[in-house]
Design a protein around this motif. Structure first.
Motif, PDB file in Angstrom:
ATOM      1  N   PRO A  93       0.809  -1.221   0.000  1.00 43.35           N
ATOM      2  CA  PRO A  93       0.000   0.000   0.000  1.00 43.35           C
ATOM      3  C   PRO A  93       0.843   1.272   0.000  1.00 43.35           C
ATOM      4  CG  PRO A  93      -0.618  -1.438   1.838  1.00 43.35           C
ATOM      5  CD  PRO A  93       0.418  -2.159   1.064  1.00 43.35           C
ATOM      6  N   ALA A  94       1.948   1.268   0.744  1.00 44.46           N
ATOM      7  CA  ALA A  94       2.779   2.469   0.796  1.00 44.46           C
ATOM      8  C   ALA A  94       3.394   2.748  -0.573  1.00 44.46           C
ATOM      9  CB  ALA A  94       3.865   2.315   1.853  1.00 44.46           C
ATOM     10  N   THR A  95       3.848   1.686  -1.255  1.00 43.92           N
ATOM     11  CA  THR A  95       4.425   1.851  -2.593  1.00 43.92           C
ATOM     12  C   THR A  95       3.388   2.453  -3.532  1.00 43.92           C
ATOM     13  OG1 THR A  95       5.721  -0.135  -2.188  1.00 43.92           O
ATOM     14  CG2 THR A  95       5.616   0.646  -4.468  1.00 43.92           C
ATOM     15  N   TYR A  96       2.165   1.949  -3.418  1.00 45.85           N
ATOM     16  CA  TYR A  96       1.104   2.453  -4.264  1.00 45.85           C
ATOM     17  C   TYR A  96       0.879   3.943  -4.027  1.00 45.85           C
ATOM     18  CZ  TYR A  96      -3.495   3.186  -6.270  1.00 45.85           C
ATOM     19  OH  TYR A  96      -4.539   3.686  -7.001  1.00 45.85           O
ATOM     20  N   LEU A  97       0.748   4.320  -2.765  1.00 47.37           N
ATOM     21  CA  LEU A  97       0.448   5.728  -2.469  1.00 47.37           C
ATOM     22  C   LEU A  97       1.604   6.638  -2.866  1.00 47.37           C
ATOM     23  CD1 LEU A  97      -1.517   5.624   0.892  1.00 47.37           C
ATOM     24  CD2 LEU A  97      -2.360   6.104  -1.410  1.00 47.37           C
ATOM     25  N   VAL A  98       2.830   6.191  -2.632  1.00 46.64           N
ATOM     26  CA  VAL A  98       3.976   7.019  -3.032  1.00 46.64           C
ATOM     27  C   VAL A  98       3.982   7.200  -4.553  1.00 46.64           C
ATOM     28  CG1 VAL A  98       6.492   7.176  -3.101  1.00 46.64           C
ATOM     29  CG2 VAL A  98       5.350   6.455  -1.001  1.00 46.64           C
ATOM     30  N   ALA A  99       3.659   6.144  -5.280  1.00 46.96           N
ATOM     31  CA  ALA A  99       3.611   6.253  -6.743  1.00 46.96           C
ATOM     32  C   ALA A  99       2.507   7.221  -7.182  1.00 46.96           C
ATOM     33  CB  ALA A  99       3.397   4.884  -7.372  1.00 46.96           C
ATOM     34  N   VAL A 100       1.367   7.158  -6.520  1.00 47.59           N
ATOM     35  CA  VAL A 100       0.260   8.059  -6.861  1.00 47.59           C
ATOM     36  C   VAL A 100       0.673   9.512  -6.572  1.00 47.59           C
ATOM     37  CG1 VAL A 100      -2.099   8.730  -6.257  1.00 47.59           C
ATOM     38  CG2 VAL A 100      -1.532   6.329  -6.516  1.00 47.59           C
ATOM     39  N   LEU A 101       1.310   9.739  -5.436  1.00 51.29           N
ATOM     40  CA  LEU A 101       1.749  11.100  -5.081  1.00 51.29           C
ATOM     41  C   LEU A 101       2.808  11.596  -6.060  1.00 51.29           C
ATOM     42  CD1 LEU A 101       1.999  11.087  -1.158  1.00 51.29           C
ATOM     43  CD2 LEU A 101       0.131  11.806  -2.613  1.00 51.29           C
ATOM     44  N   THR A 102       3.775  10.743  -6.373  1.00 48.91           N
ATOM     45  CA  THR A 102       4.808  11.158  -7.320  1.00 48.91           C
ATOM     46  C   THR A 102       4.192  11.507  -8.665  1.00 48.91           C
ATOM     47  OG1 THR A 102       6.088   9.370  -6.339  1.00 48.91           O
ATOM     48  CG2 THR A 102       7.131  10.608  -8.104  1.00 48.91           C
ATOM     49  N   SER A 103       3.227  10.695  -9.059  1.00 48.46           N
ATOM     50  CA  SER A 103       2.613  10.908 -10.358  1.00 48.46           C
ATOM     51  C   SER A 103       1.953  12.281 -10.434  1.00 48.46           C
ATOM     52  CB  SER A 103       1.597   9.802 -10.624  1.00 48.46           C
ATOM     53  OG  SER A 103       0.922  10.040 -11.830  1.00 48.46           O
ATOM     54  N   ILE A 104       1.264  12.678  -9.363  1.00 49.37           N
ATOM     55  CA  ILE A 104       0.594  13.977  -9.390  1.00 49.37           C
ATOM     56  C   ILE A 104       1.635  15.099  -9.341  1.00 49.37           C
ATOM     57  CG2 ILE A 104       0.123  14.472  -6.942  1.00 49.37           C
ATOM     58  CD1 ILE A 104      -2.567  14.575  -9.608  1.00 49.37           C
ATOM     59  N   MET A 105       2.774  14.847  -8.675  1.00 49.39           N
ATOM     60  CA  MET A 105       3.852  15.839  -8.661  1.00 49.39           C
ATOM     61  C   MET A 105       4.450  16.007 -10.061  1.00 49.39           C
ATOM     62  SD  MET A 105       4.460  16.613  -5.234  1.00 49.39           S
ATOM     63  CE  MET A 105       6.146  16.701  -4.714  1.00 49.39           C
ATOM     64  N   VAL A 106       4.538  14.902 -10.791  1.00 49.56           N
ATOM     65  CA  VAL A 106       5.039  14.973 -12.175  1.00 49.56           C
ATOM     66  C   VAL A 106       4.091  15.834 -13.010  1.00 49.56           C
ATOM     67  CG1 VAL A 106       5.394  13.616 -14.286  1.00 49.56           C
ATOM     68  CG2 VAL A 106       6.278  12.776 -12.094  1.00 49.56           C
ATOM     69  N   ALA A 142       3.780  21.555  -3.295  1.00 48.19           N
ATOM     70  CA  ALA A 142       2.985  20.473  -3.876  1.00 48.19           C
ATOM     71  C   ALA A 142       2.916  19.288  -2.920  1.00 48.19           C
ATOM     72  CB  ALA A 142       3.570  20.048  -5.224  1.00 48.19           C
ATOM     73  N   ALA A 143       4.025  19.002  -2.241  1.00 42.54           N
ATOM     74  CA  ALA A 143       4.022  17.869  -1.300  1.00 42.54           C
ATOM     75  C   ALA A 143       3.067  18.143  -0.142  1.00 42.54           C
ATOM     76  CB  ALA A 143       5.431  17.609  -0.774  1.00 42.54           C
ATOM     77  N   ALA A 144       3.100  19.390   0.380  1.00 44.59           N
ATOM     78  CA  ALA A 144       2.194  19.735   1.483  1.00 44.59           C
ATOM     79  C   ALA A 144       0.740  19.612   1.031  1.00 44.59           C
ATOM     80  CB  ALA A 144       2.485  21.147   1.981  1.00 44.59           C
ATOM     81  N   PHE A 145       0.444  20.122  -0.176  1.00 43.61           N
ATOM     82  CA  PHE A 145      -0.934  20.037  -0.668  1.00 43.61           C
ATOM     83  C   PHE A 145      -1.344  18.592  -0.950  1.00 43.61           C
ATOM     84  CE2 PHE A 145      -0.700  24.671  -1.629  1.00 43.61           C
ATOM     85  CZ  PHE A 145      -1.814  25.012  -0.884  1.00 43.61           C
ATOM     86  N   ALA A 146      -0.400  17.785  -1.422  1.00 46.35           N
ATOM     87  CA  ALA A 146      -0.730  16.380  -1.676  1.00 46.35           C
ATOM     88  C   ALA A 146      -1.087  15.683  -0.362  1.00 46.35           C
ATOM     89  CB  ALA A 146       0.436  15.676  -2.362  1.00 46.35           C
ATOM     90  N   ALA A 147      -0.322  15.976   0.696  1.00 46.42           N
ATOM     91  CA  ALA A 147      -0.628  15.371   2.003  1.00 46.42           C
ATOM     92  C   ALA A 147      -2.010  15.812   2.471  1.00 46.42           C
ATOM     93  CB  ALA A 147       0.435  15.760   3.023  1.00 46.42           C
ATOM     94  N   LEU A 148      -2.318  17.103   2.260  1.00 46.44           N
ATOM     95  CA  LEU A 148      -3.637  17.606   2.663  1.00 46.44           C
ATOM     96  C   LEU A 148      -4.750  16.975   1.817  1.00 46.44           C
ATOM     97  CD1 LEU A 148      -2.641  21.324   3.250  1.00 46.44           C
ATOM     98  CD2 LEU A 148      -3.491  19.743   4.994  1.00 46.44           C
ATOM     99  N   GLY A 149      -4.453  16.763   0.534  1.00 46.78           N
ATOM    100  CA  GLY A 149      -5.432  16.131  -0.348  1.00 46.78           C
ATOM    101  C   GLY A 149      -5.733  14.702   0.102  1.00 46.78           C
ATOM    102  N   LEU A 150      -4.680  14.006   0.483  1.00 45.22           N
ATOM    103  CA  LEU A 150      -4.828  12.646   0.990  1.00 45.22           C
ATOM    104  C   LEU A 150      -5.709  12.648   2.243  1.00 45.22           C
ATOM    105  CD1 LEU A 150      -3.449  10.166  -0.206  1.00 45.22           C
ATOM    106  CD2 LEU A 150      -1.641  10.401   1.502  1.00 45.22           C
ATOM    107  N   ALA A 151      -5.468  13.637   3.110  1.00 43.77           N
ATOM    108  CA  ALA A 151      -6.266  13.742   4.336  1.00 43.77           C
ATOM    109  C   ALA A 151      -7.718  14.066   3.995  1.00 43.77           C
ATOM    110  CB  ALA A 151      -5.687  14.809   5.250  1.00 43.77           C
ATOM    111  N   LEU A 152      -7.912  14.954   3.022  1.00 46.61           N
ATOM    112  CA  LEU A 152      -9.268  15.379   2.676  1.00 46.61           C
ATOM    113  C   LEU A 152     -10.136  14.202   2.231  1.00 46.61           C
ATOM    114  CD1 LEU A 152     -11.253  17.761   2.196  1.00 46.61           C
ATOM    115  CD2 LEU A 152     -10.423  17.815  -0.165  1.00 46.61           C
ATOM    116  N   THR A 153      -9.554  13.231   1.536  1.00 52.27           N
ATOM    117  CA  THR A 153     -10.362  12.100   1.038  1.00 52.27           C
ATOM    118  C   THR A 153     -11.106  11.422   2.187  1.00 52.27           C
ATOM    119  OG1 THR A 153      -8.560  10.502   1.272  1.00 52.27           O
ATOM    120  CG2 THR A 153      -8.770  11.599  -0.861  1.00 52.27           C
TER     121      THR A 153
END
Ligand SMILES: Nc1ncnc2c1ncn2[C@@H]1O[C@H](COP(=O)(O)OP(=O)(O)OP(=O)(O)O)[C@@H](O)[C@H]1O
Ligand SMILES: [Mg+2]
Lengths: 248, 284
Positions: A93-106, A142-153
């Motif tokens: 699961p962690a690999t998946y989420l890191v990949a999803v976060l990286t992808s949105i950063m790209v 972007a990393a801070a917003f991604a973390a907040l986005g993850l929390a928002l879900t």
């Protein structure tokens, strides 16, 4: 590592294949920038309006892509049962989420680069001088917003309501944080609200670097506030993030 | 005697106040096809998702392929394949892409094209998932569950929405998986499906296993026949191993009184009959 690269590749394919995400998440800040620079003339912060709008739009892009876009994508996948389905595979699961976060950063990195190119073409905005500081600032934001986005879900219960919830957060935030121009003439109350929002500090940071020739380390307070929001987001996400659809 | 692929002892699960599973125990041997039957809300999905590692349990011992599913990680998931009762996949990817994406998660996956052929989607291999029909999407779920070459396959109502031909094809597929030595746990509402496929079935009702055995055992042995007729306005049902003698007596009595045996039916009970009588409400 192999699994991470595999997932990142597929995340990118899925993102660009979907017209909704490609248009609304990637193109929207570019469209908005085009419109705003067409109507705003004169000066903001003592610079040509297009320069300040470019800086503001970079901040807005981070919020709409890494925060709103990510939250919408993940809620949709959760409610469709895709996240649950993924959990039955050996992909950690962690690999998946890191990949999803990286992808949105790209996606955001491409968006930021496109904003500079668009600014150059439309309004001859200058290239940034302190590229390293700018890249670090955008990555932090972007990393801070991604973390907040993850929390928002964790707070969005259904797919139907998700884009309303996200927009009600992002649009006022962007106004109050100066993404669409200076907030100097706003009423005091509104400015006070803006002063606690992470986007305000990201826009400040970008303005400092792009407009005023500063470096990221000249603004330790903004960096600290952004990092704090990111950590807060991560802490909430760890408690609230769900893999399974709300019903069933 | 082959080892147990799944063993469950005293499994309990509540959702708040509601007891969904009340002390369930069963074993599934390696290479066995086990069918879980029961009406809506009986606890089939709850059971299967506890075994898959999705849900926690309140009590009981559960071992799946030697793992405790609640704590198991990637090594466990390498060896299982899962078809959920409800789930969707990326609508914008094609059938082949979806299989490739999932194949990449496993150490020793099967060839994607081979699996696509196996589930009968070769004509749709380049079609976007969103353009597939309901039954075709279900076949995609099945393909994705098999692409990791699992030893144990969980199928929660795998053939819901299949047309009759597709159901037959899925049966063939499940039989071929069985002949490869795979263990299969499936839930279904189609009794003929359980009768055709399962080595053993368990019938769940209100969180308890009320009957367990081979389909033949459940239909009451091979040589019982059900005779039904009406007498004084009441339906009479008799199960007998000597239908000839019973019919002789019935018809002789009727002939002597010069009347017909009303509503006479003679048949072997199907799993469906047994199932319906087992799961019917025992009110009144
Ligand atoms: N997440 C949940 N929260 C609360 N109650 C639940 C939850 N999941 C299942 N239940 C309840 O537990 C009972 C068993 O549900 P389960 O999904 O296991 O049934 P099932 O046998 O799979 O039924 P079906 O044939 O309809 O799929 C039902 O009464 C259901 O309402
Ligand atoms: Mg179910």
């Amino acid at each position: 590592m192999r699994l991470y690269r595999h997932q990142l590749k597929w995340e990118q394919l899925v993102f660009w294949r979907s017209r909704e995400s490609a248009v609304f998440v990637f193109l929207f800040p570019l469209l908005l920038f085009t419109l705003l620079t067409a109507v705003y003339n004169g000066q903001i912060y003592g610079h040509p309006a297009s320069w300040a709008l470019l800086a503001g739009m970079l901040g807005y892009g981070a919020a709409t892509t890494a925060f709103a876009g990510l939250a919408l994508i993940l809620v949709a996948r959760r409610e469709m049962g895709i996240l649950k389905r993924i959990r039955s595979t050996p992909l950690p699961p962690a690999t998946y989420l890191v990949a999803v976060l990286t992808s949105i950063m790209v996606v955001f990195a491409l968006q930021a680069a496109s904003l500079f190119v668009l600014g150059k073409l439309l309004k001859s905005t200058p290239w940034p001088h302190h590229v390293l500081s700018l890249v670090l600032s955008l990555a932090l934001g972007a990393a801070a917003f991604a973390a907040l986005g993850l929390a928002l879900t964790g707070f969005i219960r259904s797919l139907e309501g998700s884009s309303a919830v996200v927009n009600i957060i992002v649009l006022p935030t962007a106004f109050l944080s100066g993404s669409f121009g200076s907030v100097a003439h706003y009423p005091k109350v509104l400015r006070a609200i803006g002063d606690v929002l992470p986007l305000k500090y990201l826009v400040d940071l970008i303005n400092g670097i792009y407009l005023n020739g500063q470096e990221i380390w000249d603004k330790p307070r903004a960096v600290a506030v952004l990092a704090a929001w990111g950590i807060l987001g991560m802490a909430v996400a760890i408690r609230k993030f769900r893999w399974e659809p709300r019903e069933g | 005697m082959p080892a147990a692929a799944i063993s469950v002892h005293g499994l309990r699960k509540s959702y708040g106040e509601y007891e969904a599973l009340r002390e369930i125990s069963f074993e599934i041997a390696e290479g066995e096809v086990f069918g879980l039957l029961g009406p809506n809300g009986a606890g089939k999905t709850t059971t299967i998702e506890i075994l898959e590692g999705y849900r926690s349990r309140d009590a009981g011992e559960v071992t799946v392929l030697g793992f405790d599913p609640e704590r198991a990680g990637s090594a466990f998931r390498e060896r299982i394949g899962v078809v959920l009762q409800q789930s969707q996949l990326w609508p914008t990817l094609t059938v082949t892409e979806t299989h490739r994406m999932f194949a990449g998660y496993y150490d020793r996956p099967r060839d994607a094209d081979e699996v696509i052929k196996l589930v009968g989607l070769e004509e749709k291999r380049d079609a976007r998932v969103k353009t597939l029909s309901g039954g075709q999407k279900r076949r995609l779920d099945l393909g994705v569950a098999l692409v990791g070459d699992p030893d144990l396959v969980f199928l929660d109502e795998p053939t819901t929405g299949f047309d009759p031909a597709a159901r037959r094809a899925a049966w063939e597929l499940i039989r071929s998986l069985r002949s490869l030595g795979k263990t299969i746990l499936l839930t279904t509402h189609y009794l003929d499906e359980a009768e055709q496929l399962a080595d053993r079935v368990a019938v769940l009702r209100e969180g308890r296993i009320i009957r367990e055995g081979t389909p033949a055992e459940l239909t009451g042995g091979t040589n019982e026949t059900e005779v039904r007729y009406r007498q004084d306005g009441h339906e009479v049902v008799v199960r007998t191993t000597e239908p000839t003698r019973l019919l002789q007596e019935l018809t002789a009595a009727a002939l002597a009184e010069g009347r017909e045996v009303e509503g006479l039916q003679v048949r072997r009970p199907t799993l469906e009959d047994v199932y319906l009588s087992l799961t019917a409400d025992e009110k009144g």
